[in-house]
Design a protein around this motif. Structure first.
Motif, mmCIF file in Angstrom:
data_model
loop_
_atom_site.group_PDB
_atom_site.id
_atom_site.type_symbol
_atom_site.label_atom_id
_atom_site.label_comp_id
_atom_site.label_asym_id
_atom_site.label_seq_id
_atom_site.Cartn_x
_atom_site.Cartn_y
_atom_site.Cartn_z
ATOM 1 N N ASN A 17 3.680 -4.962 9.224
ATOM 2 C CA ASN A 17 3.828 -3.637 9.832
ATOM 3 C C ASN A 17 4.527 -2.638 8.918
ATOM 4 O O ASN A 17 4.571 -1.454 9.234
ATOM 5 C CB ASN A 17 4.560 -3.740 11.169
ATOM 6 C CG ASN A 17 3.641 -4.278 12.260
ATOM 7 O OD1 ASN A 17 2.474 -3.919 12.326
ATOM 8 N ND2 ASN A 17 4.163 -5.154 13.089
ATOM 9 N N ASN A 18 5.052 -3.098 7.763
ATOM 10 C CA ASN A 18 5.527 -2.133 6.763
ATOM 11 C C ASN A 18 4.360 -1.324 6.208
ATOM 12 O O ASN A 18 4.563 -0.265 5.624
ATOM 13 C CB ASN A 18 6.183 -2.851 5.574
ATOM 14 C CG ASN A 18 7.418 -3.623 5.958
ATOM 15 O OD1 ASN A 18 7.930 -3.481 7.063
ATOM 16 N ND2 ASN A 18 7.906 -4.456 5.053
ATOM 17 N N LEU A 19 3.130 -1.865 6.349
ATOM 18 C CA LEU A 19 1.956 -1.282 5.691
ATOM 19 C C LEU A 19 1.000 -0.601 6.661
ATOM 20 O O LEU A 19 -0.110 -0.227 6.286
ATOM 21 C CB LEU A 19 1.170 -2.379 4.949
ATOM 22 C CG LEU A 19 1.742 -2.946 3.653
ATOM 23 C CD1 LEU A 19 2.926 -3.851 3.891
ATOM 24 C CD2 LEU A 19 0.677 -3.685 2.864
ATOM 25 N N ILE A 20 1.413 -0.493 7.921
ATOM 26 C CA ILE A 20 0.508 0.023 8.950
ATOM 27 C C ILE A 20 1.132 1.245 9.606
ATOM 28 O O ILE A 20 2.312 1.219 9.959
ATOM 29 C CB ILE A 20 0.221 -1.072 10.003
ATOM 30 C CG1 ILE A 20 -0.420 -2.286 9.326
ATOM 31 C CG2 ILE A 20 -0.689 -0.547 11.106
ATOM 32 C CD1 ILE A 20 -0.522 -3.499 10.215
ATOM 33 N N GLY A 39 -6.031 2.674 20.725
ATOM 34 C CA GLY A 39 -6.562 2.182 19.470
ATOM 35 C C GLY A 39 -5.762 2.679 18.277
ATOM 36 O O GLY A 39 -5.220 3.786 18.288
ATOM 37 N N ALA A 40 -5.659 1.817 17.262
ATOM 38 C CA ALA A 40 -4.946 2.152 16.031
ATOM 39 C C ALA A 40 -5.459 1.221 14.936
ATOM 40 O O ALA A 40 -5.880 0.103 15.222
ATOM 41 C CB ALA A 40 -3.443 1.964 16.227
ATOM 42 N N PRO A 41 -5.395 1.673 13.678
ATOM 43 C CA PRO A 41 -5.986 0.874 12.574
ATOM 44 C C PRO A 41 -5.082 -0.279 12.149
ATOM 45 O O PRO A 41 -4.661 -0.362 11.004
ATOM 46 C CB PRO A 41 -6.158 1.906 11.471
ATOM 47 C CG PRO A 41 -5.077 2.907 11.716
ATOM 48 C CD PRO A 41 -4.868 2.963 13.205
ATOM 49 N N ILE A 42 -4.798 -1.176 13.072
ATOM 50 C CA ILE A 42 -3.814 -2.226 12.808
ATOM 51 C C ILE A 42 -4.421 -3.388 12.014
ATOM 52 O O ILE A 42 -3.750 -4.034 11.230
ATOM 53 C CB ILE A 42 -3.210 -2.716 14.140
ATOM 54 C CG1 ILE A 42 -2.508 -1.549 14.847
ATOM 55 C CG2 ILE A 42 -2.225 -3.858 13.902
ATOM 56 C CD1 ILE A 42 -2.044 -1.845 16.258
ATOM 57 N N LYS A 43 -5.697 -3.640 12.217
ATOM 58 C CA LYS A 43 -6.335 -4.772 11.534
ATOM 59 C C LYS A 43 -7.311 -4.327 10.455
ATOM 60 O O LYS A 43 -8.158 -5.110 10.037
ATOM 61 C CB LYS A 43 -7.076 -5.649 12.557
ATOM 62 C CG LYS A 43 -6.148 -6.538 13.390
ATOM 63 C CD LYS A 43 -6.963 -7.381 14.344
ATOM 64 C CE LYS A 43 -6.109 -8.307 15.178
ATOM 65 N NZ LYS A 43 -5.635 -9.478 14.424
ATOM 66 N N SER A 44 -7.244 -3.086 10.049
ATOM 67 C CA SER A 44 -8.233 -2.612 9.082
ATOM 68 C C SER A 44 -7.631 -1.601 8.117
ATOM 69 O O SER A 44 -8.136 -0.502 7.961
ATOM 70 C CB SER A 44 -9.429 -1.997 9.817
ATOM 71 O OG SER A 44 -8.971 -1.048 10.767
ATOM 72 N N GLY A 45 -6.537 -1.994 7.459
ATOM 73 C CA GLY A 45 -5.945 -1.146 6.430
ATOM 74 C C GLY A 45 -6.460 -1.521 5.052
ATOM 75 O O GLY A 45 -7.468 -2.220 4.917
ATOM 76 N N ILE A 46 -5.775 -1.015 4.025
ATOM 77 C CA ILE A 46 -6.086 -1.428 2.651
ATOM 78 C C ILE A 46 -4.773 -1.751 1.938
ATOM 79 O O ILE A 46 -3.713 -1.277 2.349
ATOM 80 C CB ILE A 46 -6.879 -0.349 1.874
ATOM 81 C CG1 ILE A 46 -6.127 0.984 1.835
ATOM 82 C CG2 ILE A 46 -8.259 -0.155 2.479
ATOM 83 C CD1 ILE A 46 -6.795 2.027 0.943
ATOM 84 N N ASN A 58 0.844 -1.198 0.000
ATOM 85 C CA ASN A 58 0.000 0.000 0.000
ATOM 86 C C ASN A 58 0.871 1.236 0.000
ATOM 87 O O ASN A 58 2.082 1.149 -0.289
ATOM 88 C CB ASN A 58 -1.023 -0.024 1.145
ATOM 89 C CG ASN A 58 -0.399 0.107 2.514
ATOM 90 O OD1 ASN A 58 0.779 0.456 2.656
ATOM 91 N ND2 ASN A 58 -1.180 -0.150 3.536
ATOM 92 N N ASP A 59 0.289 2.378 0.299
ATOM 93 C CA ASP A 59 1.049 3.624 0.187
ATOM 94 C C ASP A 59 2.142 3.759 1.243
ATOM 95 O O ASP A 59 2.968 4.654 1.166
ATOM 96 C CB ASP A 59 0.101 4.831 0.237
ATOM 97 C CG ASP A 59 -0.776 4.814 1.475
ATOM 98 O OD1 ASP A 59 -1.066 3.707 1.987
ATOM 99 O OD2 ASP A 59 -1.165 5.898 1.938
ATOM 100 N N LEU A 60 2.164 2.876 2.234
ATOM 101 C CA LEU A 60 3.202 2.954 3.267
ATOM 102 C C LEU A 60 4.392 2.048 2.970
ATOM 103 O O LEU A 60 5.504 2.323 3.422
ATOM 104 C CB LEU A 60 2.628 2.569 4.637
ATOM 105 C CG LEU A 60 1.577 3.495 5.238
ATOM 106 C CD1 LEU A 60 1.237 3.043 6.644
ATOM 107 C CD2 LEU A 60 2.054 4.929 5.251
ATOM 108 N N GLY A 61 4.168 0.941 2.273
ATOM 109 C CA GLY A 61 5.261 0.008 2.010
ATOM 110 C C GLY A 61 4.743 -1.304 1.479
ATOM 111 O O GLY A 61 3.567 -1.416 1.137
ATOM 112 N N ARG A 62 5.630 -2.300 1.407
ATOM 113 C CA ARG A 62 5.186 -3.600 0.919
ATOM 114 C C ARG A 62 5.906 -4.737 1.650
ATOM 115 O O ARG A 62 6.916 -4.539 2.319
ATOM 116 C CB ARG A 62 5.364 -3.722 -0.591
ATOM 117 C CG ARG A 62 6.782 -3.892 -1.066
ATOM 118 C CD ARG A 62 6.790 -4.242 -2.570
ATOM 119 N NE ARG A 62 8.162 -4.487 -3.027
ATOM 120 C CZ ARG A 62 8.470 -4.985 -4.208
ATOM 121 N NH1 ARG A 62 7.510 -5.280 -5.081
ATOM 122 N NH2 ARG A 62 9.727 -5.189 -4.548
ATOM 123 N N MET A 63 5.351 -5.940 1.504
ATOM 124 C CA MET A 63 5.936 -7.152 2.081
ATOM 125 C C MET A 63 5.394 -8.341 1.308
ATOM 126 O O MET A 63 4.464 -8.212 0.519
ATOM 127 C CB MET A 63 5.585 -7.267 3.565
ATOM 128 C CG MET A 63 4.099 -7.402 3.842
ATOM 129 S SD MET A 63 3.644 -9.076 4.273
ATOM 130 C CE MET A 63 1.916 -8.885 4.676
#
Lengths: 112, 779
Positions: free
Chosen positions: B729-732, B743-750, B682-687
């Motif tokens: 966590n590269n994507l979060i 709370g943080a959007p750890i289980k609900s990204g795109i 995603n826009d933060l990174g990849r794995m």
């Protein structure tokens, strides 16, 4: 094999969670090399029946390497898979005893 | 039960030690790395040299009844592992080069003492921060060491964004009901299930955002629910995936990840509008019901079904079933915490238990404190903190829940920001104890890696193995003991349990010993002379806490498990408040649907739903580019977080590589074959992980594993055990928390998914991050 089929395992696989405790307990008890299993959990599903209900069962199956933990049993202990089963769904006994405990569809008996 | 195993109890005497052939058996509790939250009863078998050779489950334990999981059964593999840390080590190359020199414990202590005194003098004790991993026996040690020995106020979950593990749920429970609740499976008494005259089998058990048979989280053994199932309990499972329990459930609600609060509000709408509530409980014991009634009108089943991607009728039926069943119990999990509105989600779910009166009733959700009321967690040793320091905790100025003390730890994202910016004060030293944040606990792992590597003067890592985190940033690396090498007590819920040491490993020390040794050097005024060993420490704290017995009494007289007199309906009996009056320990004395404290500081006092920060609806344009909802942290029986990854373990034999789940239709659309490596980006990174087809998922959702590193790979950068290669966590993001700070959007990204090819795989993520300056927003 051991006990000439007189003894066996009853497994109520409806409640087997697939946790691998039996597999690993067995591997450790018998100091098995990688790839060897005395009991192996097979999986059916998840798949949806035509009536909408989900089918998802783990079925632990003793292999040719299972000796029903003869050394443990001689020492008065339970087979290690039965001892450690986290779901408490395995029973060790004579085939006669086990047959009496079968009272619904999802139980399986394996003799060795 | 008819198919409970019949153990030969003559062979399992209810005593601390016995001899079995050549082996010595020690009957104790497991509660340290490598291990989970649970604290199961275990028998360690040691040989004549004191080496652990075998483990068995303890048939005398009411909690575990002889059973044991696969990881404790393979435990000797890790206890005796060739790669375990044996000696203290000092870094001699650059951070990341994996160059070390063995030092003695005295030398290690000299280095720590010198640095601590230097930072205390130059920047104040608040420049030293202690960071903890998951909740195990290090919890009280790290707190006591931080407050009494280092003197700083900040103890924090090691870069877990929004402290999103149990703390959001716990904090909201303390605000709403002055206590915390747990699903009641009769676990707080030595008589279990039908043997307990008071306990009732839950007619309905809601499993919300957890896979309890695998994760055994929050001191709750998942197989207790299996026992309840055997006895006739019906399940409602709320999970994006069809877990094994979901397949056995009466209702499975396959919700879109991150929409749990909406679902709870929709269920409340049904239950309230169909008048399925417990009016007696509401009238006598709760506060704000009318306001809640008004709020839930916004959340009609139609609207909620659309938000959650579930069937409206299923929602209605499940809500009715939960409300009509008696008793009904909710076992909730990590997914509740891991959204930006984690506390609000927990509040909405706690309202469900409240309106149906399933509070502190047998087989419902019961209120529970630490065993014997002993403070033996994150507040241990806080009495030694100098006045005025607690107010300086990082993040307290932003978050009232933190400021007013509804947790014992500092907000983790605020710590990261302070490290990066030096504001409001510099962070000079980090004490990272049993945590591996760049492999597991920290979100935006590349960002954390850079902060650790470049921004902190001095970092000590205490762990079992040389982890990627240790290689990347540690200046001093200290070996700690495993459960069989520890004397300790556990108070995390009843029963109080003892851990009895039966072996040792090279120079690995108990965390308690490290704390005691440092205490006598750094702050002797805080340490009685006689407290020299972990066992002394236990007895000292039990004495200070007025427990009324010693560790030896716990081990011998109470057979390692002390059950207090657990009682139900404590709110009726005046057992929840220091003034002894009936009711709950809240400002109104009632179970607060409408949280009066939130109202007083200007936050919304009622539960609500808000879209995740990135989602098909909050960022539709971004979702076109990244067309899957990404949920992470898929659990496996073989692992606990980043542990058990050593290549020669039975865990890796059964589960060699990381896998993510994708619906076959979605995979076909993107040309992905089952069992093949794919990039997730995603826009933060990849794995990258390996695709595993799962027809039970919504085709718009993918679910990945977490915690992967590869101890078989080279330690030195740019390899760094491949820690970023398969890391979700590269994507979060970090620092996108809820209004409460939790709370943080750890289980609900795109994210998007595409097959790995030689062309698109020239640089693995670890090289990308450690050498090429990649990720954290692009590259």
């Amino acid at each position: 094999m051991a006990n000439n089929g007189q003894y066996g395992l009853l497994i109520d696989y409806e409640y087997c969670s697939g946790c691998h405790a039996c597999e690993v307990a067995c591997k450790k008890e018998h100091e098995m090399p990688k790839g060897d299993f005395g009991i192996k959990i097979l999986k059916d599903g998840p798949r949806q029946n035509s009536n909408g209900k989900w089918e998802y069962n783990h079925i632990p199956v003793p292999t040719s390497l299972c000796d029903l933990c003869s050394t443990r049993v001689e020492a008065g202990k339970l087979p290690t898979c039965v001892h450690h089963c986290q779901a408490g769904v395995m029973v060790y006994g004579t085939m006669e005893e086990l047959a009496k405990k079968v009272n619904k569809d999802t139980k399986a008996i394996f003799s060795r | 039960m008819e198919y409970n195993n019949e153990y030969n109890m003559d062979l399992y005497p209810e005593q601390l030690h016995w001899q079995e052939g050549d082996l010595t058996a020690t009957r104790t509790t497991m509660w340290s790395g490598p291990g989970c939250h649970e604290g199961c009863q275990i028998i360690f078998y040691t040989d004549k040299d004191g080496k652990l050779v075998k483990t068995e489950g303890d048939p005398n334990s009411p909690m575990t009844q002889g059973r044991l999981c696969m990881r404790c059964l393979e435990l000797p593999e890790l206890v005796n592992h060739a790669d375990r840390l044996k000696y203290p080590m000092k870094r001699v190359g650059e951070r990341g080069e994996d160059k070390w020199e063995r030092v003695s414990w005295d030398e290690a202590y000299d280095i720590i003492e010198e640095k601590v005194r230097q930072f205390q003098k130059e920047s104040g004790p608040e420049s030293i921060i202690s960071m903890i991993g998951t909740g195990r026996n290090v919890s009280q040690v790290i707190a006591h060491n931080q407050y009494a020995n280092f003197g700083g106020p900040d103890l924090t979950l090691c870069f877990l964004s929004g402290d999103s593990c149990m703390l959001p749920r716990t904090a909201i429970c303390y605000v709403m009901m002055g206590n915390q609740w747990v699903a009641d499976m009769s676990q707080f008494r030595a008589t279990r299930y039908e043997e307990d005259p008071d306990w009732q089998r839950p007619e309905c058990i809601v499993i919300w955002g957890t896979n309890p048979v695998i994760n055994n989280a929050d001191a709750f053994l998942g197989h207790w629910i299996v026992e309840a199932q055997k006895r006739g309990s019906e399940l409602v499972v709320i999970d994006p995936k069809l877990t094994w329990m979901a397949a056995k459930a009466k209702y499975w609600l396959r919700l879109r990840p991150g929409t749990d609060a909406a679902l709870a509000l929709g269920m409340l709408n049904v239950i309230i509008n169909e008048d399925l509530v417990d009016h007696d409980f509401i009238d006598k014991w709760t506060y704000g019901y009318d306001a809640l009634v008004e709020r839930v009108q916004e959340y009609t089943p139609e609207k909620v079904a659309e938000i959650c991607w579930i069937d409206k009728d299923l929602l209605i039926e499940a809500a009715r079933f939960y409300a009509k069943a008696h008793p009904s119990s909710i076992q909730w999990g990590l997914a509740v915490d891991m959204s930006q509105i984690g506390t609000v989600t927990a509040q909405a779910i706690a309202c469900l238990a409240g309106v149906t009166g399933n509070i502190d009733n047998p087989g419902g959700n019961v209120l529970i404190d630490q065993a014997s009321g002993l403070e033996f967690g994150y507040n241990s040793g806080i009495e030694y903190l100098k006045p005025g320091l607690i107010e300086k905790r990082l993040g307290n100025d932003k978050y009232p829940l933190k400021k007013y003390g509804f947790t014992a730890s500092s907000q983790s994202d605020s710590i990261l920001e302070a490290i990066e910016t030096g504001e409001p004060r510099p962070v000079r030293m980090l004490w990272i104890q049993s945590s591996n944040p760049i492999a597991n606990m920290g979100q935006d792992a590349p960002r954390i890696y850079r902060a650790l590597k470049n921004k902190v003067d001095f970092i000590v890592v205490i762990d079992l193995f040389k982890t990627p985190t240790a290689v990347a940033c540690a200046d001093l690396l200290l070996p700690c003991a495993m459960s069989n090498e520890r004397d300790c007590i556990r108070v995390w819920f009843d029963p109080m349990r003892s851990l009895t040491k039966c072996s040792s490993f090279y120079e690995a020390k108990e965390d308690e010993q490290i704390m005691i040794d440092l205490g006598h050097r750094l702050a002797p005024e805080n340490w009685p002379d006689w407290v020299q060993e972990p066992r002394d420490y236990m007895n000292w704290r039990m004495e200070v806490g007025n427990v009324g017995f010693t560790m030896e009494t716990l081990e011998n007289e109470y057979k390692g498990m002390h059950y207090s007199d657990y009682r139900y309906f404590k709110y009726e009996k005046g057992l929840l408040r220091p003034d002894g009056l009936p009711g709950f320990m809240t400002p109104t004395g009632r179970y607060e649907f409408y949280i009066s404290l939130f109202a007083s500081w200007g936050d919304d006092p009622l539960p609500y739903y808000k879209e995740p920060p990135t989602s098909p609806y909050s960022t539709p344009e971004l979702f076109e580019k990244y067309p899957f909802v990404l949920t992470t942290g898929l659990r496996s029986f073989e692992f606990f977080h980043s542990e058990w990854r050593q290549a020669d373990t039975t865990s890796r034999e059964l589960h060699p590589l990381p896998r993510f789940d994708i619906h076959p239709e979605a995979a076909a659309k993107y040309g992905i074959a089952d069992g093949t490596w794919c990039w997730i980006e995603n826009d933060l990174g990849r794995m990258r992980q390996i695709a595993r087809f799962d027809e039970t998922l919504d085709p718009r959702v993918i679910a990945t594993e977490h915690g992967w590193w590869f101890p078989e790979k080279e330690a030195a950068e740019p390899s760094l055990f491949g820690v970023f290669d398969c890391n979700p966590n590269n994507l979060i993001p970090m620092c996108q928390n809820g209004d409460s700070g939790y709370g943080a959007p750890i289980k609900s990204g795109i994210a998007k998914v595409y097959s790995c090819t030689p062309e698109n795989s020239k640089h693995q993520p670890t090289e990308q991050v450690t050498r090429l300056g990649g990720y954290t927003h692009g590259e």
